[in-house]
Motif scaffolding. Structure first.
Motif, short mmCIF file in Angstrom:
data_model
loop_
_atom_site.label_atom_id
_atom_site.label_comp_id
_atom_site.label_asym_id
_atom_site.label_seq_id
_atom_site.Cartn_x
_atom_site.Cartn_y
_atom_site.Cartn_z
N PHE A 280 -7.40 -1.49 -0.99
CA PHE A 280 -6.74 -1.29 0.29
C PHE A 280 -5.85 -0.06 0.21
O PHE A 280 -5.36 0.33 -0.86
CB PHE A 280 -5.83 -2.48 0.64
CG PHE A 280 -6.55 -3.77 0.90
CD1 PHE A 280 -6.78 -4.66 -0.14
CD2 PHE A 280 -6.98 -4.10 2.16
CE1 PHE A 280 -7.44 -5.86 0.08
CE2 PHE A 280 -7.63 -5.30 2.41
CZ PHE A 280 -7.86 -6.18 1.36
N GLN B 86 -2.25 1.38 2.06
CA GLN B 86 -1.11 0.98 2.87
C GLN B 86 -0.18 2.16 3.07
O GLN B 86 0.34 2.73 2.10
CB GLN B 86 -0.34 -0.18 2.21
CG GLN B 86 0.77 -0.73 3.11
CD GLN B 86 1.42 -1.97 2.55
OE1 GLN B 86 1.57 -2.12 1.34
NE2 GLN B 86 1.82 -2.90 3.42
N GLY C 165 5.47 0.94 5.52
CA GLY C 165 5.85 0.01 6.57
C GLY C 165 4.71 -0.51 7.41
O GLY C 165 4.94 -1.19 8.42
N LYS C 166 3.49 -0.22 7.01
CA LYS C 166 2.32 -0.59 7.81
C LYS C 166 1.51 -1.70 7.14
O LYS C 166 1.79 -2.12 6.02
CB LYS C 166 1.41 0.63 8.03
CG LYS C 166 2.11 1.81 8.67
CD LYS C 166 2.59 1.51 10.07
CE LYS C 166 3.19 2.74 10.73
NZ LYS C 166 3.69 2.45 12.09
N GLY C 167 0.48 -2.16 7.86
CA GLY C 167 -0.43 -3.16 7.30
C GLY C 167 -1.41 -2.54 6.32
O GLY C 167 -1.28 -1.37 5.94
N LEU C 168 -2.38 -3.32 5.91
CA LEU C 168 -3.36 -2.90 4.92
C LEU C 168 -4.66 -2.49 5.58
O LEU C 168 -5.16 -3.21 6.45
CB LEU C 168 -3.64 -4.03 3.93
CG LEU C 168 -2.45 -4.66 3.24
CD1 LEU C 168 -2.91 -5.73 2.25
CD2 LEU C 168 -1.62 -3.62 2.52
N SER D 158 -8.57 -1.86 4.73
CA SER D 158 -9.58 -2.08 3.70
C SER D 158 -10.39 -0.80 3.49
O SER D 158 -10.89 -0.20 4.45
CB SER D 158 -10.50 -3.22 4.13
OG SER D 158 -11.48 -3.46 3.14
N LEU E 11 -3.73 -0.41 -3.08
CA LEU E 11 -3.63 -1.76 -3.66
C LEU E 11 -5.02 -2.29 -3.97
O LEU E 11 -5.95 -2.12 -3.17
CB LEU E 11 -2.96 -2.71 -2.67
CG LEU E 11 -1.49 -2.45 -2.35
CD1 LEU E 11 -1.12 -2.99 -1.00
CD2 LEU E 11 -0.60 -3.09 -3.43
#
Lengths: 114, 113
Positions: free
Chosen positions: A36, A38, A41-44, A46, A89
């Motif tokens: 992932f 990122q 401060g944001k989402g993940l 894919s 990640l």
């Protein structure tokens, strides 16, 4: 207990370099491994998913490999760009967990400089 | 195709209060998982919902609870908030039994003061 480790924790490279991010895991009984991205401060997002039976996946400048027997995965980024700057990640989905329950590493923070 | 959405984006609560976070899963997905991400850490699995029932829980106390609705959307409830609950809460949806991976929403940033 599954442990996921990512090395290095942080990486700074000049634009245009090829680079490799490493991920290791202790329990090889996995359904799949996901990489992932990122942004702060944001989402993940894919990037790539490698099924347990696969050895690698490619998407554009990204290539991820999986060696389940040794508990390792690498994410290769070709010709890095400043827009690649983010935290990367890796996460594994354990068979013992029943699926769709990811265990994450702590990430590699990448900075690509002009 | 609609992706995973979460609400609210940010919120601030006081220690001891209760909070509800919401998640709408991606179209066609029947499983929702919730994760907590503290600053500088990787996300930690809280629990998963499938067919409106909890289907696995990580190392989180019972004051973390959830719901899944018939349309597969989900709520995360946290009671008796503590300062350490301050984190980014991420929702992910997936299709059970396919191994096709999880897709994450933008997260809700919770600050407990």
């Amino acid at each position: 207990k599954q442990e996921v480790t990512q090395i290095p924790a942080a990486l700074s490279v000049p634009e245009g370099e090829n680079l490799v991010l490493n991920c290791s895991f202790t329990d090889s009984a996995i359904y799949n491994l996901q990489w992932f991205r990122q942004d702060p401060g944001k989402g993940l997002t894919s990037l790539l998913l490698i099924q347990s039976s696969q050895r690698e996946q490619t998407s554009g400048r990204l290539n991820a490999s999986l060696d389940k027997s040794s508990g390792r995965s690498t994410l290769y980024i070709a010709a890095s760009q400043p827009g690649d700057s983010a935290t990367y990640l890796c996460a594994v989905d354990l068979i013992t967990g029943g699926g769709n329950k990811l265990t994450f590493g702590t990430g590699t923070q990448l900075k690509v400089e002009l | 195709e609609t992706g995973v959405t979460q609400s609210p984006t940010h919120l601030i609560k006081t220690r001891g209060q209760q909070v509800t976070l919401r998640c709408s899963s991606q179209s066609g997905h029947n499983t929702v998982s919730w994760y907590q991400q503290a600053l500088g850490q990787g996300p930690q699995f809280i629990f998963q919902y499938y067919r409106e029932e909890e289907n696995g829980r990580g190392n989180f106390p019972p004051r973390f609870s959830g719901l899944q609705f018939p349309n597969y959307s989900s709520e995360l409830n946290v009671n008796a908030l503590e300062l350490d609950d301050s984190a980014l809460y991420l929702c992910a949806s997936s299709v059970s039994g396919t191994g096709l991976g999880q897709y994450f929403g933008p997260g809700t940033r919770l600050t407990v003061t």
